[in-house]
Design an enzyme around this catalytic site. Structure first.
Site, PDB file in Angstrom:
ATOM      1  N   GLN A  94      13.938 -24.394  20.127  1.00  0.00           N
ATOM      2  CA  GLN A  94      13.916 -24.467  18.654  1.00  0.00           C
ATOM      3  C   GLN A  94      13.459 -23.123  18.088  1.00  0.00           C
ATOM      4  O   GLN A  94      12.413 -22.583  18.484  1.00  0.00           O
ATOM      5  CB  GLN A  94      12.974 -25.582  18.170  1.00  0.00           C
ATOM      6  CG  GLN A  94      13.051 -25.772  16.655  1.00  0.00           C
ATOM      7  CD  GLN A  94      12.232 -26.959  16.148  1.00  0.00           C
ATOM      8  OE1 GLN A  94      11.444 -27.561  16.880  1.00  0.00           O
ATOM      9  NE2 GLN A  94      12.409 -27.276  14.872  1.00  0.00           N
ATOM     10  N   VAL A  96      14.284 -22.486  14.471  1.00  0.00           N
ATOM     11  CA  VAL A  96      14.084 -22.739  13.043  1.00  0.00           C
ATOM     12  C   VAL A  96      13.317 -24.052  12.927  1.00  0.00           C
ATOM     13  O   VAL A  96      13.800 -25.102  13.403  1.00  0.00           O
ATOM     14  CB  VAL A  96      15.425 -22.820  12.286  1.00  0.00           C
ATOM     15  CG1 VAL A  96      15.172 -23.112  10.812  1.00  0.00           C
ATOM     16  CG2 VAL A  96      16.219 -21.521  12.440  1.00  0.00           C
ATOM     17  N   HIS A 100      16.886 -30.143  12.655  1.00  0.00           N
ATOM     18  CA  HIS A 100      18.334 -30.012  12.516  1.00  0.00           C
ATOM     19  C   HIS A 100      19.027 -30.610  13.729  1.00  0.00           C
ATOM     20  O   HIS A 100      18.544 -30.501  14.856  1.00  0.00           O
ATOM     21  CB  HIS A 100      18.763 -28.559  12.313  1.00  0.00           C
ATOM     22  CG  HIS A 100      18.159 -27.592  13.293  1.00  0.00           C
ATOM     23  ND1 HIS A 100      16.866 -27.153  13.185  1.00  0.00           N
ATOM     24  CD2 HIS A 100      18.676 -26.991  14.388  1.00  0.00           C
ATOM     25  CE1 HIS A 100      16.605 -26.307  14.176  1.00  0.00           C
ATOM     26  NE2 HIS A 100      17.678 -26.199  14.932  1.00  0.00           N
TER      27      HIS A 100
HETATM   28  P1  AMP Z   1      17.555 -23.957  17.029  1.00  0.00           P
HETATM   29  O1  AMP Z   1      17.573 -22.819  18.002  1.00  0.00           O
HETATM   30  O2  AMP Z   1      17.813 -25.294  17.633  1.00  0.00           O
HETATM   31  O3  AMP Z   1      16.294 -23.933  16.172  1.00  0.00           O
HETATM   32  O4  AMP Z   1      18.792 -23.711  16.079  1.00  0.00           O
HETATM   33  C1  AMP Z   1      18.745 -22.900  14.948  1.00  0.00           C
HETATM   34  C2  AMP Z   1      20.150 -22.537  14.623  1.00  0.00           C
HETATM   35  O5  AMP Z   1      20.199 -22.043  13.305  1.00  0.00           O
HETATM   36  C3  AMP Z   1      20.741 -21.434  15.513  1.00  0.00           C
HETATM   37  O6  AMP Z   1      21.893 -21.950  16.186  1.00  0.00           O
HETATM   38  C4  AMP Z   1      21.094 -20.319  14.523  1.00  0.00           C
HETATM   39  O7  AMP Z   1      22.282 -19.646  14.855  1.00  0.00           O
HETATM   40  C5  AMP Z   1      21.209 -21.092  13.222  1.00  0.00           C
HETATM   41  N1  AMP Z   1      20.978 -20.323  12.017  1.00  0.00           N
HETATM   42  C6  AMP Z   1      19.966 -19.469  11.760  1.00  0.00           C
HETATM   43  N2  AMP Z   1      20.072 -18.969  10.519  1.00  0.00           N
HETATM   44  C7  AMP Z   1      21.177 -19.520   9.967  1.00  0.00           C
HETATM   45  C8  AMP Z   1      21.831 -19.411   8.703  1.00  0.00           C
HETATM   46  N3  AMP Z   1      21.358 -18.618   7.736  1.00  0.00           N
HETATM   47  N4  AMP Z   1      22.947 -20.138   8.483  1.00  0.00           N
HETATM   48  C9  AMP Z   1      23.431 -20.943   9.451  1.00  0.00           C
HETATM   49  N5  AMP Z   1      22.857 -21.109  10.662  1.00  0.00           N
HETATM   50  C10 AMP Z   1      21.757 -20.391  10.923  1.00  0.00           C
END
Ligand code: AMP
Length: 114
Positions: A94, A96, A100
């Site tokens: 993770q 972000v 999600h």
């Molecule tokens: P995770 O690693 O599970 O936290 O996934 C976070 C995801 O958010 C990653 O696949 C990133 O590529 C995606 N991400 C980060 N910033 C953005 C953004 N501004 N718009 C769309 N996706 C994003």
């Protein structure tokens, strides 16, 4: 970092753009900026949950809704097979810290994941 400062909180507030594919009063779905497959969509709740550790019994319907929207989005994208992923915590990938659901498809997917 406070959840209110995550990139997804900023997307929800309309401060930065996203490639939206679905929205309703409970959630928003948009294309991942760094897609790992031909289809890679993120479904996020409007409520600022950090991850599943943050979820409580009162979130049961919301969590179910996110999965139903994930399936709806996958079908909307023309997928018959796809994968949903929720990375829960930094060691699980993770990055972000706003809950999600990844919807990934459009190519053969290996198992187990890395
Ligand atoms: P995770 O690693 O599970 O936290 O996934 C976070 C995801 O958010 C990653 O696949 C990133 O590529 C995606 N991400 C980060 N910033 C953005 C953004 N501004 N718009 C769309 N996706 C994003």
């Amino acid at each position: 970092m406070a959840e209110s400062e995550t990139i997804f909180a900023r997307i929800l507030r309309g401060e930065i753009p996203c490639d939206e594919v679905y929205a309703d009063e409970l959630c928003l779905a948009f294309r991942d900026i760094q897609p790992q497959a031909p289809v890679h969509v993120l479904v996020i709740p409007r409520e600022p949950l950090v991850n599943l550790c943050d979820a409580e019994p009162r979130h049961q319907a919301l969590l179910g809704h996110l999965l139903l929207v994930a399936a709806r989005v996958a079908q909307q994208e023309g997928l018959s097979s796809w994968r949903t992923v929720i990375n829960n915590g930094a060691e699980a990938g993770q990055t972000v810290f706003h809950l999600h659901v990844h919807v990934i498809g459009g190519r053969p997917l290996l198992w187990p994941p890395g």
